[in-house]
Design a protein around this motif. Structure first.
Motif, PDB file in Angstrom:
ATOM      1  N   ASN A  51      22.471  40.460  50.232  1.00 53.73           N
ATOM      2  CA  ASN A  51      23.258  40.644  49.005  1.00 53.73           C
ATOM      3  C   ASN A  51      24.569  39.878  49.105  1.00 53.73           C
ATOM      4  OD1 ASN A  51      22.342  44.148  48.917  1.00 53.73           O
ATOM      5  ND2 ASN A  51      21.325  42.453  47.914  1.00 53.73           N
ATOM      6  N   TRP A  55      26.232  37.072  46.703  1.00 55.02           N
ATOM      7  CA  TRP A  55      27.558  37.210  46.079  1.00 55.02           C
ATOM      8  C   TRP A  55      28.435  36.007  46.412  1.00 55.02           C
ATOM      9  CZ3 TRP A  55      27.783  42.717  48.562  1.00 55.02           C
ATOM     10  CH2 TRP A  55      27.004  43.593  47.793  1.00 55.02           C
ATOM     11  N   SER A 103      18.050  39.539  45.416  1.00 52.10           N
ATOM     12  CA  SER A 103      19.062  38.623  45.944  1.00 52.10           C
ATOM     13  C   SER A 103      18.404  37.399  46.571  1.00 52.10           C
ATOM     14  CB  SER A 103      19.944  39.331  46.979  1.00 52.10           C
ATOM     15  OG  SER A 103      20.811  40.253  46.359  1.00 52.10           O
ATOM     16  N   CYS A 250      35.282  45.267  39.751  1.00 50.46           N
ATOM     17  CA  CYS A 250      33.857  44.996  39.549  1.00 50.46           C
ATOM     18  C   CYS A 250      33.410  45.316  38.130  1.00 50.46           C
ATOM     19  CB  CYS A 250      32.998  45.727  40.573  1.00 50.46           C
ATOM     20  SG  CYS A 250      32.967  47.515  40.433  1.00 50.46           S
ATOM     21  N   PHE A 299      32.008  41.463  47.527  1.00 52.49           N
ATOM     22  CA  PHE A 299      31.457  42.127  46.340  1.00 52.49           C
ATOM     23  C   PHE A 299      32.440  42.024  45.176  1.00 52.49           C
ATOM     24  CE2 PHE A 299      31.256  46.038  43.784  1.00 52.49           C
ATOM     25  CZ  PHE A 299      29.916  46.117  43.441  1.00 52.49           C
ATOM     26  N   VAL A 302      33.115  38.209  43.935  1.00 54.36           N
ATOM     27  CA  VAL A 302      32.201  37.559  42.988  1.00 54.36           C
ATOM     28  C   VAL A 302      32.306  38.177  41.598  1.00 54.36           C
ATOM     29  CG1 VAL A 302      30.162  39.006  43.495  1.00 54.36           C
ATOM     30  CG2 VAL A 302      29.876  36.701  42.576  1.00 54.36           C
ATOM     31  N   CYS A 324      24.118  37.161  36.167  1.00 57.35           N
ATOM     32  CA  CYS A 324      25.231  36.957  37.103  1.00 57.35           C
ATOM     33  C   CYS A 324      24.909  35.798  38.042  1.00 57.35           C
ATOM     34  CB  CYS A 324      25.564  38.209  37.911  1.00 57.35           C
ATOM     35  SG  CYS A 324      27.202  38.069  38.709  1.00 57.35           S
TER      36      CYS A 324
END
Length: 336
Positions: A51, A55, A103, A250, A299, A302, A324
């Motif tokens: 992940n 990111w 991912s 986020c 995290f 991004v 995304c």
């Protein structure tokens, strides 16, 4: 909606400090993440390794530095996480799971490496597609995260995301998936993790994006949900995930991506949100935190940068609000 008129790429040095994105610092921060193997945090976050690579790679593409990580090494690591059953684990030796598989597919798409995948792993794309399809419940239409059966709208969205990027959406029952999303709809226009669960901005992103991929945004009350999402903005400009919660960088992504797909992005104050996101930067070492003064992580980095891209911050590449990922990547994969 344009945040500001004025400088394009290279012109950010003319902007006031409080409105400046420290691009070079963020690039170096992301490049440094895999060099910290002597730190406890590195090993405590092994379950997020794939992940984290997605990111970081996505952030670098949006920042205009797509080659900042060595492509061959990234590809080798991704393939080392692939199981014989077509699923990806978080790192070599970790169990396969939907979240890591998505991912993995997104990284392969960003690297334009699907053909390389099939050369090195014969039938690789099809194996991945079959792994994902095998996690759909034929009765309810939803998806499990892995063989142990936990269900969540995140997994449903992830399945449609990855399969559509590989042009394998026909492997699953999309109509049944849409029915399940509708069963998660609430009176306030939002969506939860499952039927009856509280509306949450993150789950709304998964449901609205899944409906976008399925071509069924007509099922969403754009104004009602747009109003609920726009009410997530607090006085300091930041956005929260649900009522009475703190702001968090986020949610600049989870909230605004849905507003973008609903064509309601202008319902929030873009400049105030931009100022909030930029205050969350570490101006010396790079990276973004959840809120000003906190520790940065990849995290929040991004999703803060992706939020700025939605706000058309000068110099950033365009992000796709459904995936995304850089818009140029999804256009290549989807043929749009």
């Amino acid at each position: 909606m344009a945040l500001v008129s004025g400088p394009g790429r290279g012109g950010m040095s003319d902007m006031p400090v409080e409105m400046r994105l420290f691009v070079d610092k963020h690039v170096r921060y992301i490049q440094s993440l895999d060099t910290r193997k002597d730190e406890l945090e590195y090993w405590l976050t092994e379950h997020l390794r794939l992940n984290g690579l997605y990111w970081g790679l996505t952030a670098l593409h949006l920042l205009g530095h797509p080659d900042a990580l060595p492509r061959d090494e990234v590809l080798e690591f991704v393939l080392s996480c692939l199981h014989d059953n077509g699923g990806f684990g978080a790192a070599p030796g970790h169990d396969a799971h939907m979240l890591y598989t998505v991912s993995g597919v997104q990284i392969l798409a960003t690297l334009d490496a699907f053909d390389e995948l099939d050369r090195r792993v014969p039938g690789g794309r099809q194996k991945i597609g079959q792994f994902i399809a095998g996690l759909q419940d034929p009765e309810t239409g939803t998806f499990a995260g892995d063989e142990w059966g936990e269900r969540d709208t995140r997994f449903l969205y992830g399945a449609l995301n990855a399969l559509s990027l590989m042009k394998l959406l026909h492997l699953v029952n999309v109509d049944k998936a849409v029915e399940h999303i509708q069963s998660c709809a609430n009176f306030d226009g939002g969506y939860g993790t499952s039927p009856g669960a509280e509306s949450h901005s993150g789950q709304i992103f998964t449901c609205v994006s899944a409906l976008t991929i399925a071509g069924r945004l007509d099922l969403v009350d754009h104004d009602k949900l747009g109003a609920w999402l726009s009410e997530r903005q607090l006085k300091n400009g930041g956005l929260n995930g649900r009522p009475e919660k703190k702001e968090d960088v986020c949610y600049s992504w989870w909230v605004m991506s849905s507003l973008a797909n609903l064509k309601r992005l202008h319902w929030i104050d873009g400049r105030k949100l931009t100022e909030f996101i930029l205050q969350c930067q570490d101006p010396e070492l790079g990276g973004l935190a959840d809120r000003p003064g906190d520790m940065v992580d990849v995290f929040h980095t991004v999703f803060g940068i992706a939020g700025l891209s939605l706000l058309k911050y000068p110099g950033l590449a365009e992000v796709d609000p459904t995936y995304c990922m850089p818009r140029e990547v999804t256009r290549r994969c989807l043929g749009k």
